[in-house]
Design a protein around this motif. Structure first.
Motif, PDB file in Angstrom:
ATOM      1  N   ASN A 102      49.496 100.370   5.934  1.00 46.51           N
ATOM      2  CA  ASN A 102      49.649 100.899   4.573  1.00 46.51           C
ATOM      3  C   ASN A 102      50.473  99.901   3.766  1.00 46.51           C
ATOM      4  OD1 ASN A 102      52.380 101.406   5.221  1.00 46.51           O
ATOM      5  ND2 ASN A 102      52.396 103.353   4.162  1.00 46.51           N
ATOM      6  N   GLU A 103      50.848 100.269   2.554  1.00 41.67           N
ATOM      7  CA  GLU A 103      51.542  99.322   1.684  1.00 41.67           C
ATOM      8  C   GLU A 103      52.963  99.011   2.157  1.00 41.67           C
ATOM      9  OE1 GLU A 103      49.120 100.249  -2.469  1.00 41.67           O
ATOM     10  OE2 GLU A 103      51.119 101.117  -2.176  1.00 41.67           O
ATOM     11  N   ASP A 104      53.487  99.828   3.038  1.00 43.69           N
ATOM     12  CA  ASP A 104      54.827  99.599   3.576  1.00 43.69           C
ATOM     13  C   ASP A 104      54.728  99.249   5.064  1.00 43.69           C
ATOM     14  OD1 ASP A 104      57.603  99.446   3.463  1.00 43.69           O
ATOM     15  OD2 ASP A 104      57.884 101.569   3.888  1.00 43.69           O
ATOM     16  N   ALA A 105      53.753  98.433   5.407  1.00 46.64           N
ATOM     17  CA  ALA A 105      53.434  98.160   6.808  1.00 46.64           C
ATOM     18  C   ALA A 105      54.590  97.552   7.580  1.00 46.64           C
ATOM     19  CB  ALA A 105      52.218  97.244   6.896  1.00 46.64           C
ATOM     20  N   PHE A 106      55.412  96.730   6.911  1.00 45.94           N
ATOM     21  CA  PHE A 106      56.542  96.090   7.583  1.00 45.94           C
ATOM     22  C   PHE A 106      57.822  96.928   7.502  1.00 45.94           C
ATOM     23  CE2 PHE A 106      53.977  92.208   6.819  1.00 45.94           C
ATOM     24  CZ  PHE A 106      53.969  91.710   8.110  1.00 45.94           C
ATOM     25  N   THR A 107      57.769  98.043   6.803  1.00 50.70           N
ATOM     26  CA  THR A 107      58.912  98.955   6.628  1.00 50.70           C
ATOM     27  C   THR A 107      60.200  98.218   6.280  1.00 50.70           C
ATOM     28  OG1 THR A 107      59.354  99.022   9.017  1.00 50.70           O
ATOM     29  CG2 THR A 107      57.938 100.745   8.115  1.00 50.70           C
ATOM     30  N   MET A 108      60.152  97.442   5.207  1.00 51.92           N
ATOM     31  CA  MET A 108      61.345  96.804   4.674  1.00 51.92           C
ATOM     32  C   MET A 108      61.210  96.706   3.158  1.00 51.92           C
ATOM     33  SD  MET A 108      60.851  92.814   5.773  1.00 51.92           S
ATOM     34  CE  MET A 108      59.382  92.388   6.692  1.00 51.92           C
ATOM     35  N   HIS A 109      62.248  96.244   2.491  1.00 46.29           N
ATOM     36  CA  HIS A 109      62.270  96.203   1.034  1.00 46.29           C
ATOM     37  C   HIS A 109      61.041  95.468   0.490  1.00 46.29           C
ATOM     38  CE1 HIS A 109      63.560  95.323  -3.077  1.00 46.29           C
ATOM     39  NE2 HIS A 109      64.401  96.341  -2.925  1.00 46.29           N
ATOM     40  N   PRO A 110      60.420  95.989  -0.581  1.00 41.67           N
ATOM     41  CA  PRO A 110      59.213  95.371  -1.145  1.00 41.67           C
ATOM     42  C   PRO A 110      59.322  93.872  -1.410  1.00 41.67           C
ATOM     43  CG  PRO A 110      59.545  97.506  -2.149  1.00 41.67           C
ATOM     44  CD  PRO A 110      60.746  97.257  -1.283  1.00 41.67           C
ATOM     45  N   LYS A 111      60.466  93.405  -1.921  1.00 32.33           N
ATOM     46  CA  LYS A 111      60.617  91.972  -2.195  1.00 32.33           C
ATOM     47  C   LYS A 111      60.474  91.161  -0.913  1.00 32.33           C
ATOM     48  CE  LYS A 111      63.452  91.975  -6.394  1.00 32.33           C
ATOM     49  NZ  LYS A 111      64.758  91.557  -6.989  1.00 32.33           N
ATOM     50  N   MET A 112      61.045  91.666   0.165  1.00 30.49           N
ATOM     51  CA  MET A 112      60.940  90.983   1.457  1.00 30.49           C
ATOM     52  C   MET A 112      59.501  90.998   1.962  1.00 30.49           C
ATOM     53  SD  MET A 112      64.328  92.413   3.388  1.00 30.49           S
ATOM     54  CE  MET A 112      65.978  91.884   2.918  1.00 30.49           C
ATOM     55  N   GLN A 113      58.830  92.129   1.769  1.00 32.85           N
ATOM     56  CA  GLN A 113      57.442  92.228   2.224  1.00 32.85           C
ATOM     57  C   GLN A 113      56.541  91.264   1.455  1.00 32.85           C
ATOM     58  OE1 GLN A 113      55.829  95.841   3.845  1.00 32.85           O
ATOM     59  NE2 GLN A 113      57.450  97.045   2.893  1.00 32.85           N
ATOM     60  N   ILE A 114      56.746  91.158   0.160  1.00 34.79           N
ATOM     61  CA  ILE A 114      55.944  90.222  -0.638  1.00 34.79           C
ATOM     62  C   ILE A 114      56.151  88.795  -0.158  1.00 34.79           C
ATOM     63  CG2 ILE A 114      55.683  89.208  -2.949  1.00 34.79           C
ATOM     64  CD1 ILE A 114      56.182  92.032  -4.088  1.00 34.79           C
ATOM     65  N   SER A 115      57.393  88.459   0.139  1.00 38.89           N
ATOM     66  CA  SER A 115      57.711  87.124   0.647  1.00 38.89           C
ATOM     67  C   SER A 115      56.968  86.837   1.951  1.00 38.89           C
ATOM     68  CB  SER A 115      59.222  86.993   0.866  1.00 38.89           C
ATOM     69  OG  SER A 115      59.541  85.770   1.481  1.00 38.89           O
ATOM     70  N   ILE A 116      56.972  87.807   2.857  1.00 38.56           N
ATOM     71  CA  ILE A 116      56.282  87.658   4.141  1.00 38.56           C
ATOM     72  C   ILE A 116      54.770  87.614   3.934  1.00 38.56           C
ATOM     73  CG2 ILE A 116      55.741  88.836   6.310  1.00 38.56           C
ATOM     74  CD1 ILE A 116      58.509  87.571   6.355  1.00 38.56           C
ATOM     75  N   LEU A 117      54.267  88.490   3.087  1.00 36.36           N
ATOM     76  CA  LEU A 117      52.818  88.587   2.867  1.00 36.36           C
ATOM     77  C   LEU A 117      52.249  87.319   2.238  1.00 36.36           C
ATOM     78  CD1 LEU A 117      52.494  92.298   1.716  1.00 36.36           C
ATOM     79  CD2 LEU A 117      51.523  91.298   3.792  1.00 36.36           C
ATOM     80  N   LYS A 118      53.017  86.671   1.382  1.00 40.19           N
ATOM     81  CA  LYS A 118      52.552  85.418   0.772  1.00 40.19           C
ATOM     82  C   LYS A 118      52.187  84.408   1.858  1.00 40.19           C
ATOM     83  CE  LYS A 118      54.921  85.590  -3.715  1.00 40.19           C
ATOM     84  NZ  LYS A 118      56.035  85.052  -4.526  1.00 40.19           N
ATOM     85  N   ARG A 119      53.056  84.293   2.841  1.00 41.74           N
ATOM     86  CA  ARG A 119      52.817  83.352   3.944  1.00 41.74           C
ATOM     87  C   ARG A 119      51.621  83.795   4.786  1.00 41.74           C
ATOM     88  NH1 ARG A 119      56.473  80.330   7.276  1.00 41.74           N
ATOM     89  NH2 ARG A 119      55.177  79.214   8.800  1.00 41.74           N
ATOM     90  N   ILE A 120      51.559  85.091   5.081  1.00 43.58           N
ATOM     91  CA  ILE A 120      50.460  85.611   5.907  1.00 43.58           C
ATOM     92  C   ILE A 120      49.117  85.416   5.204  1.00 43.58           C
ATOM     93  CG2 ILE A 120      49.436  87.773   6.761  1.00 43.58           C
ATOM     94  CD1 ILE A 120      52.250  88.584   7.644  1.00 43.58           C
ATOM     95  N   ILE A 121      49.083  85.656   3.914  1.00 45.19           N
ATOM     96  CA  ILE A 121      47.845  85.488   3.141  1.00 45.19           C
ATOM     97  C   ILE A 121      47.407  84.026   3.123  1.00 45.19           C
ATOM     98  CG2 ILE A 121      46.897  85.584   0.785  1.00 45.19           C
ATOM     99  CD1 ILE A 121      48.766  88.136   0.469  1.00 45.19           C
TER     100      ILE A 121
END
Length: 382
Positions: free
Chosen positions: A96-115
């Motif tokens: 889901n949108e909170d898949a990593f269960t951490m603050h949204p800013k941190m998730q966006i940072s991680i997702l950028k790399r994964i994408i």
């Protein structure tokens, strides 16, 4: 195909992985195990340090003062340290949108790399998220998991997890995932209805259930009818447990010699499954149109489940009322009447039990569902 599944809150991704693996695909599951439920994952990113006794005190104190969960930093650093291993996947799917269960800013940072280092990104709609929660707030459905809050706004604190998706930071996370993903897949009617008419909606793919791991034995009623009520304390209000407890009080007084009632609270997944094994009837949840994962697994084992089984679900699968599952309404008297009907007509319990298993085999088989995911992933492009 090389597939990365991120997040696990119900065993959905585990069952999907099992189906995909059976079909010859290379699948990795990363997640936190979801607190007390302890779902298995290949790579565990759950915070460890901030769950110890002393650090927990400081974690709670910092959260109370700032609203920030310091454990998110631990999760973030864990994920960041393994990012080099999370690359060259054909498909990445978020639970889901909170898949990593951490603050949204941190998730966006991680997702950028994964994408950037993988091919396709997909999102599941199978729980709280920006679109679903905002849809429920409009009160266009006759009820939803937010109904208790909408009737009593003093419950805001108890619904903070769901309502966080309406904040600016989670909206930003939603928009980011929407922009960079191939689309969203819903897993049942409760999420299908909010997603309708959204441009990136790829349709409903039912939850996969591995029936090989959930043995089915036809029910027999030699003595008392056993009713199981497994409570998750964190979701007590959202699941409508108060209605079940009131209904059980009615039944206990009226049919003391005919029923045995088992109630548990916040059991780990493995214990939960073992505890309800001898039950005939399972009380699952009230505010839903379709079955969640616990209900489906119980139905796979031939249990008669009180859960979401609304008209929209009946129509979608071309079923008759009370033939596969019992629709649990937010009405203790109505629930008690349905329980009484089953107690007085035990042959119905046996009939619904068989139908429930057959339904799971037909509509939720994990191999069949895995093939549907593969087809969806294969037919969508950047």
């Amino acid at each position: 195909m090389k597939i990365l599944l991120i997040g696990e809150f119900s065993r959905l991704h585990n069952s999907l992985k099992e189906g995909l693996s059976q079909l010859g695909h290379d699948v990795t599951l990363i997640g936190s195990g979801d607190l007390f439920k302890k779902y298995p994952v290949d790579i565990n990113i759950a915070p460890v340090f901030f769950r110890k006794k002393a650090p927990v005190f400081f974690r709670k104190l910092i959260h109370k003062i700032t609203g920030f969960d310091i454990a998110d930093v631990e999760t973030y650093l864990k994920v960041k340290s393994i990012l080099t291993d999370l690359q060259d996947y054909d498909v990445v799917q978020l639970i889901n949108e909170d898949a990593f269960t951490m603050h949204p800013k941190m998730q966006i940072s991680i997702l950028k790399r994964i994408i950037n280092q993988n091919k396709k990104l997909y999102l599941l709609c199978c729980g709280d998220d920006y679109i679903t929660i905002n849809h429920y707030l409009k009160e266009e459905l006759k009820y939803s998991i937010l109904t208790p809050y909408l009737k009593n706004r003093t419950l805001k604190k108890q619904f903070s997890y769901s309502l966080k998706y309406t904040t600016k930071s989670y909206k930003k996370l939603h928009e980011f995932i929407k922009k960079h993903s191939q689309g969203t897949i819903a897993t049942d009617i409760d999420y299908h209805l909010p997603m309708l008419n959204h441009k990136q909606y790829l349709g409903l793919i039912p939850n996969p259930i591995n029936t090989n791991k959930l043995s089915y034995a036809p029910l027999s009623i030699d003595g008392k009818i056993i009713i199981f009520h497994g409570i998750n304390n964190m979701n007590y209000i959202k699941k409508g447990n108060a209605f079940f407890e009131e209904a059980l009080n009615i039944i206990q007084k009226k049919y003391t010699n005919s029923v045995e009632i088992i109630t548990t609270r916040s059991l780990p997944y493995s214990e939960y499954i073992k505890t309800y094994n001898k039950a005939h009837i399972i009380l699952d949840q009230v505010y839903s149109y379709d079955q969640g994962y616990n209900a489906l697994e119980a139905m796979s084992q031939g249990k008669v489940v009180f859960t979401g089984a609304e008209k929209e679900w009946l129509d979608y699968y071309h079923l008759k009322e009370d033939s596969v599952a019992i629709n649990a309404l937010p009405d203790a008297t109505a629930i008690a009447k349905k329980l009484e009907w089953l107690i007085l007509n035990p042959e119905k319990i046996l009939e619904i039990s068989k139908n429930a298993r057959a339904f799971i085999e037909k509509e939720h088989d994990y191999i069949t569902i895995a093939k549907k995911y593969l087809e969806t992933w294969d037919t969508t492009t950047n």
